[in-house]
Design a protein around this motif. Structure first.
Motif, PDB file in Angstrom:
ATOM      1  N   GLY A 194       0.819  -1.219   0.000  1.00  0.00           N
ATOM      2  CA  GLY A 194       0.000   0.000   0.000  1.00  0.00           C
ATOM      3  C   GLY A 194       0.844   1.256   0.000  1.00  0.00           C
ATOM      4  O   GLY A 194       0.531   2.232   0.670  1.00  0.00           O
ATOM      5  N   ARG A 243       0.501   5.678  -2.032  1.00  0.00           N
ATOM      6  CA  ARG A 243       0.103   6.993  -1.503  1.00  0.00           C
ATOM      7  C   ARG A 243       0.081   6.909   0.027  1.00  0.00           C
ATOM      8  O   ARG A 243       0.360   5.867   0.614  1.00  0.00           O
ATOM      9  N   ILE A 266       0.309   6.892   4.005  1.00  0.00           N
ATOM     10  CA  ILE A 266       1.326   6.471   4.973  1.00  0.00           C
ATOM     11  C   ILE A 266       2.367   5.575   4.303  1.00  0.00           C
ATOM     12  O   ILE A 266       3.570   5.687   4.563  1.00  0.00           O
ATOM     13  N   GLY A 298      -2.135  -1.679  -4.618  1.00  0.00           N
ATOM     14  CA  GLY A 298      -3.156  -2.677  -4.915  1.00  0.00           C
ATOM     15  C   GLY A 298      -3.592  -2.626  -6.369  1.00  0.00           C
ATOM     16  O   GLY A 298      -3.697  -3.662  -7.037  1.00  0.00           O
ATOM     17  N   HIS A 299      -3.860  -1.406  -6.853  1.00  0.00           N
ATOM     18  CA  HIS A 299      -4.405  -1.252  -8.200  1.00  0.00           C
ATOM     19  C   HIS A 299      -3.746  -0.122  -8.974  1.00  0.00           C
ATOM     20  O   HIS A 299      -3.647  -0.180 -10.186  1.00  0.00           O
ATOM     21  N   ASP A 300      -3.326   0.918  -8.283  1.00  0.00           N
ATOM     22  CA  ASP A 300      -2.849   2.138  -8.940  1.00  0.00           C
ATOM     23  C   ASP A 300      -1.350   2.010  -9.265  1.00  0.00           C
ATOM     24  O   ASP A 300      -0.479   2.519  -8.548  1.00  0.00           O
ATOM     25  N   ASP A 327      -3.775  -6.971  -6.085  1.00  0.00           N
ATOM     26  CA  ASP A 327      -4.794  -6.968  -5.032  1.00  0.00           C
ATOM     27  C   ASP A 327      -4.447  -8.041  -4.006  1.00  0.00           C
ATOM     28  O   ASP A 327      -4.166  -9.186  -4.369  1.00  0.00           O
ATOM     29  N   LEU A 328      -4.461  -7.654  -2.733  1.00  0.00           N
ATOM     30  CA  LEU A 328      -4.050  -8.577  -1.672  1.00  0.00           C
ATOM     31  C   LEU A 328      -5.238  -9.279  -1.005  1.00  0.00           C
ATOM     32  O   LEU A 328      -5.055 -10.009  -0.027  1.00  0.00           O
ATOM     33  N   ASN A 351       1.252  -2.488   5.346  1.00  0.00           N
ATOM     34  CA  ASN A 351       0.616  -1.179   5.529  1.00  0.00           C
ATOM     35  C   ASN A 351      -0.733  -1.072   4.797  1.00  0.00           C
ATOM     36  O   ASN A 351      -1.602  -0.325   5.237  1.00  0.00           O
ATOM     37  N   GLY A 377      -1.312  -1.144  12.388  1.00  0.00           N
ATOM     38  CA  GLY A 377      -2.608  -1.366  13.024  1.00  0.00           C
ATOM     39  C   GLY A 377      -3.368  -0.070  13.158  1.00  0.00           C
ATOM     40  O   GLY A 377      -3.339   0.781  12.260  1.00  0.00           O
ATOM     41  N   TYR A 417     -13.555  -2.712  10.910  1.00  0.00           N
ATOM     42  CA  TYR A 417     -12.210  -2.134  10.858  1.00  0.00           C
ATOM     43  C   TYR A 417     -11.522  -2.281  12.220  1.00  0.00           C
ATOM     44  O   TYR A 417     -10.375  -2.742  12.306  1.00  0.00           O
ATOM     45  N   LYS A 438      -8.127  -4.563  12.996  1.00  0.00           N
ATOM     46  CA  LYS A 438      -6.871  -4.031  13.531  1.00  0.00           C
ATOM     47  C   LYS A 438      -6.529  -4.655  14.883  1.00  0.00           C
ATOM     48  O   LYS A 438      -5.350  -4.873  15.199  1.00  0.00           O
ATOM     49  N   PRO A 466      -1.683   3.875  14.837  1.00  0.00           N
ATOM     50  CA  PRO A 466      -1.881   5.323  14.648  1.00  0.00           C
ATOM     51  C   PRO A 466      -3.317   5.747  14.948  1.00  0.00           C
ATOM     52  O   PRO A 466      -4.262   4.991  14.734  1.00  0.00           O
ATOM     53  N   GLY A 467      -3.442   7.000  15.424  1.00  0.00           N
ATOM     54  CA  GLY A 467      -4.744   7.656  15.430  1.00  0.00           C
ATOM     55  C   GLY A 467      -4.991   8.243  14.047  1.00  0.00           C
ATOM     56  O   GLY A 467      -4.361   7.814  13.060  1.00  0.00           O
ATOM     57  N   VAL A 498      -4.805  10.143  10.650  1.00  0.00           N
ATOM     58  CA  VAL A 498      -3.687  10.638   9.852  1.00  0.00           C
ATOM     59  C   VAL A 498      -4.276  11.341   8.625  1.00  0.00           C
ATOM     60  O   VAL A 498      -5.289  10.894   8.069  1.00  0.00           O
ATOM     61  N   THR A 558      -4.583  11.545   5.340  1.00  0.00           N
ATOM     62  CA  THR A 558      -4.384  10.834   4.074  1.00  0.00           C
ATOM     63  C   THR A 558      -5.740  10.732   3.390  1.00  0.00           C
ATOM     64  O   THR A 558      -6.754  11.145   3.943  1.00  0.00           O
TER      65      THR A 558
HETATM   66  N1  NAP Z   1      -5.383   7.432   7.689  1.00  0.00           N
HETATM   67  C1  NAP Z   1      -5.667   7.161   8.932  1.00  0.00           C
HETATM   68  O1  NAP Z   1      -6.303   7.963   9.642  1.00  0.00           O
HETATM   69  C2  NAP Z   1      -5.190   5.863   9.562  1.00  0.00           C
HETATM   70  C3  NAP Z   1      -5.267   5.713  10.955  1.00  0.00           C
HETATM   71  C4  NAP Z   1      -4.840   4.528  11.537  1.00  0.00           C
HETATM   72  C5  NAP Z   1      -4.342   3.509  10.758  1.00  0.00           C
HETATM   73  N2  NAP Z   1      -4.292   3.669   9.406  1.00  0.00           N
HETATM   74  C6  NAP Z   1      -3.785   2.535   8.616  1.00  0.00           C
HETATM   75  O2  NAP Z   1      -2.650   2.947   7.867  1.00  0.00           O
HETATM   76  C7  NAP Z   1      -2.556   2.175   6.665  1.00  0.00           C
HETATM   77  C8  NAP Z   1      -2.394   3.110   5.476  1.00  0.00           C
HETATM   78  O3  NAP Z   1      -3.506   3.989   5.452  1.00  0.00           O
HETATM   79  P1  NAP Z   1      -3.583   5.319   4.551  1.00  0.00           P
HETATM   80  O4  NAP Z   1      -4.320   6.312   5.346  1.00  0.00           O
HETATM   81  O5  NAP Z   1      -2.257   5.635   3.995  1.00  0.00           O
HETATM   82  O6  NAP Z   1      -4.586   4.771   3.408  1.00  0.00           O
HETATM   83  P2  NAP Z   1      -4.753   5.145   1.875  1.00  0.00           P
HETATM   84  O7  NAP Z   1      -4.218   6.480   1.559  1.00  0.00           O
HETATM   85  O8  NAP Z   1      -6.179   4.842   1.565  1.00  0.00           O
HETATM   86  O9  NAP Z   1      -3.806   4.040   1.153  1.00  0.00           O
HETATM   87  C9  NAP Z   1      -4.142   2.694   1.238  1.00  0.00           C
HETATM   88  C10 NAP Z   1      -3.174   1.859   0.416  1.00  0.00           C
HETATM   89  O10 NAP Z   1      -3.588   0.482   0.536  1.00  0.00           O
HETATM   90  C11 NAP Z   1      -3.714  -0.084  -0.768  1.00  0.00           C
HETATM   91  N3  NAP Z   1      -4.811  -1.066  -0.812  1.00  0.00           N
HETATM   92  C12 NAP Z   1      -6.116  -0.867  -0.512  1.00  0.00           C
HETATM   93  N4  NAP Z   1      -6.829  -1.973  -0.763  1.00  0.00           N
HETATM   94  C13 NAP Z   1      -5.954  -2.898  -1.226  1.00  0.00           C
HETATM   95  C14 NAP Z   1      -6.085  -4.236  -1.659  1.00  0.00           C
HETATM   96  N5  NAP Z   1      -7.265  -4.887  -1.715  1.00  0.00           N
HETATM   97  N6  NAP Z   1      -4.980  -4.892  -2.073  1.00  0.00           N
HETATM   98  C15 NAP Z   1      -3.788  -4.273  -2.061  1.00  0.00           C
HETATM   99  N7  NAP Z   1      -3.601  -3.001  -1.656  1.00  0.00           N
HETATM  100  C16 NAP Z   1      -4.675  -2.321  -1.255  1.00  0.00           C
HETATM  101  C17 NAP Z   1      -4.020   1.094  -1.686  1.00  0.00           C
HETATM  102  O11 NAP Z   1      -3.604   0.804  -3.012  1.00  0.00           O
HETATM  103  P3  NAP Z   1      -4.601   0.944  -4.279  1.00  0.00           P
HETATM  104  O12 NAP Z   1      -5.442   2.164  -4.069  1.00  0.00           O
HETATM  105  O13 NAP Z   1      -3.682   1.022  -5.445  1.00  0.00           O
HETATM  106  O14 NAP Z   1      -5.433  -0.311  -4.263  1.00  0.00           O
HETATM  107  C18 NAP Z   1      -3.180   2.202  -1.064  1.00  0.00           C
HETATM  108  O15 NAP Z   1      -1.865   2.160  -1.563  1.00  0.00           O
HETATM  109  C19 NAP Z   1      -3.829   1.324   6.612  1.00  0.00           C
HETATM  110  O16 NAP Z   1      -3.561   0.025   7.082  1.00  0.00           O
HETATM  111  C20 NAP Z   1      -4.766   2.039   7.568  1.00  0.00           C
HETATM  112  O17 NAP Z   1      -5.742   1.182   8.116  1.00  0.00           O
HETATM  113  C21 NAP Z   1      -4.687   4.814   8.782  1.00  0.00           C
END
Ligand code: NAP
Length: 252
Positions: free
Chosen positions: A9, A12, A14, A34-36, A58-59, A85, A144, A158, A162, A188-189, A191, A193
């Motif tokens: 992941g 983009r 984190i 995953g796709h992009d 895709d995972l 991630n 997580g 969700y 986690k 993380p709390g 973020v 993104t």
């Molecule tokens: N943002 C927050 O507030 C927050 C808080 C706590 C924890 N987290 C955790 O931090 C991690 C990263 O989050 P983020 O905010 O950076 O999210 P994000 O911007 O939505 O990025 C998610 C990434 O995961 C990939 N992904 C999604 N579905 C997938 C699939 N089926 N197979 C393979 N790859 C897949 C996406 O790739 P594609 O789009 O190319 O599929 C993308 O690269 C996640 O585990 C999230 O739960 C985030």
């Protein structure tokens, strides 16, 4: 020592910040999306250093996990560290939608947020244990969430995924320590993104920022620095830890 690291992941958010932090420290990264594919290529092209790879897949299925893992091993010539991630956040409260909506959200969330990291950890453990130089330095780091502890009223799947990921991390820290393999996680709390952004707009954003005494949410780089430390530098004695990265918004 330079490590070869798969970051899932990483197109983009984190994940891309984790890839950048690791490459800046001299490590070689397999940037997964995953796709992009275009996003992953852009992230990899901007990394300092050479030899970085791009892996797309895709995972959500075991076949997808096998394919992504095999391509990362192939392109980097072996892996030392796995960072799980990739994740999804699909709103599905218990009070709305059909039973079918509920079941589908749970299955999709568990497949991506828990089964995929479990499968990749299994593949990584097998890879580390089978390589000729032995597993020394092998690490697993899982991303997580604070939601595992604080609750996720609009997306219980969700929070459960986690919590499961944290428990998986700690179980693997126990079973893999005798083989010299480290396992840890971050929680993380909020973020800033694409995943976090919808909740950060308007009134809900004001309330979410106020959850932290810093009155803001995290930047991806703050989570990335913590993950990069665990993935490469943290003393092996921190294996089994789940580090809160939440700006004191939830103390446990
Ligand atoms: N943002 C927050 O507030 C927050 C808080 C706590 C924890 N987290 C955790 O931090 C991690 C990263 O989050 P983020 O905010 O950076 O999210 P994000 O911007 O939505 O990025 C998610 C990434 O995961 C990939 N992904 C999604 N579905 C997938 C699939 N089926 N197979 C393979 N790859 C897949 C996406 O790739 P594609 O789009 O190319 O599929 C993308 O690269 C996640 O585990 C999230 O739960 C985030």
């Amino acid at each position: 020592m330079n490590s070869n690291i798969l970051v899932t992941g990483a197109g983009r958010g984190i994940g891309s910040a984790i890839a950048a932090a690791l490459a800046e420290a001299g490590h070689t990264v397999a940037v997964h999306a995953g796709h992009d594919a275009e996003a992953a290529r852009r992230v990899a092209a901007a990394l300092p250093g050479s030899g970085h790879a791009v892996v797309v897949g895709d995972l959500a299925s075991p076949e997808g996990c096998r394919q992504v893992f095999a391509e990362a091993v192939d392109q980097l010539g072996g892996l030392d560290v796995l960072v799980n991630n990739a994740g999804i956040f699909r709103s599905q409260p218990v009070t709305s939608g059909s039973f079918e909506d509920w079941e589908a959200a749970w299955r999709q969330t568990i497949d991506v947020n828990l089964m995929a990291p479990a499968n990749l950890c299994r593949l990584m453990a097998g890879h580390l244990l089978s390589r000729s130089q032995g597993p020394a330095g092998g690490r697993l780091v899982n991303v997580g969430s604070r939601g595992a502890y604080r609750g996720e009223p609009d997306n219980p799947a969700y929070g459960a995924s986690k919590a499961g990921l944290h428990a998986l991390t700690q179980s693997l820290a126990l079973s893999l320590a005798p083989h010299g393999i480290f396992a840890a996680a971050v929680a993380p709390g909020f973020v800033d993104t694409r995943m976090g952004r919808p909740a950060l707009e308007g009134e809900s954003g004001v309330a979410i920022r106020a959850q932290s005494p810093f009155n803001r949410v995290a930047e991806p780089e703050e989570v990335a620095a913590t993950v990069a430390w665990l993935a490469t530098e943290a003393p092996i004695w921190t294996s089994g830890t789940i580090i809160d990265v939440n700006g004191a918004s939830h103390l446990r």
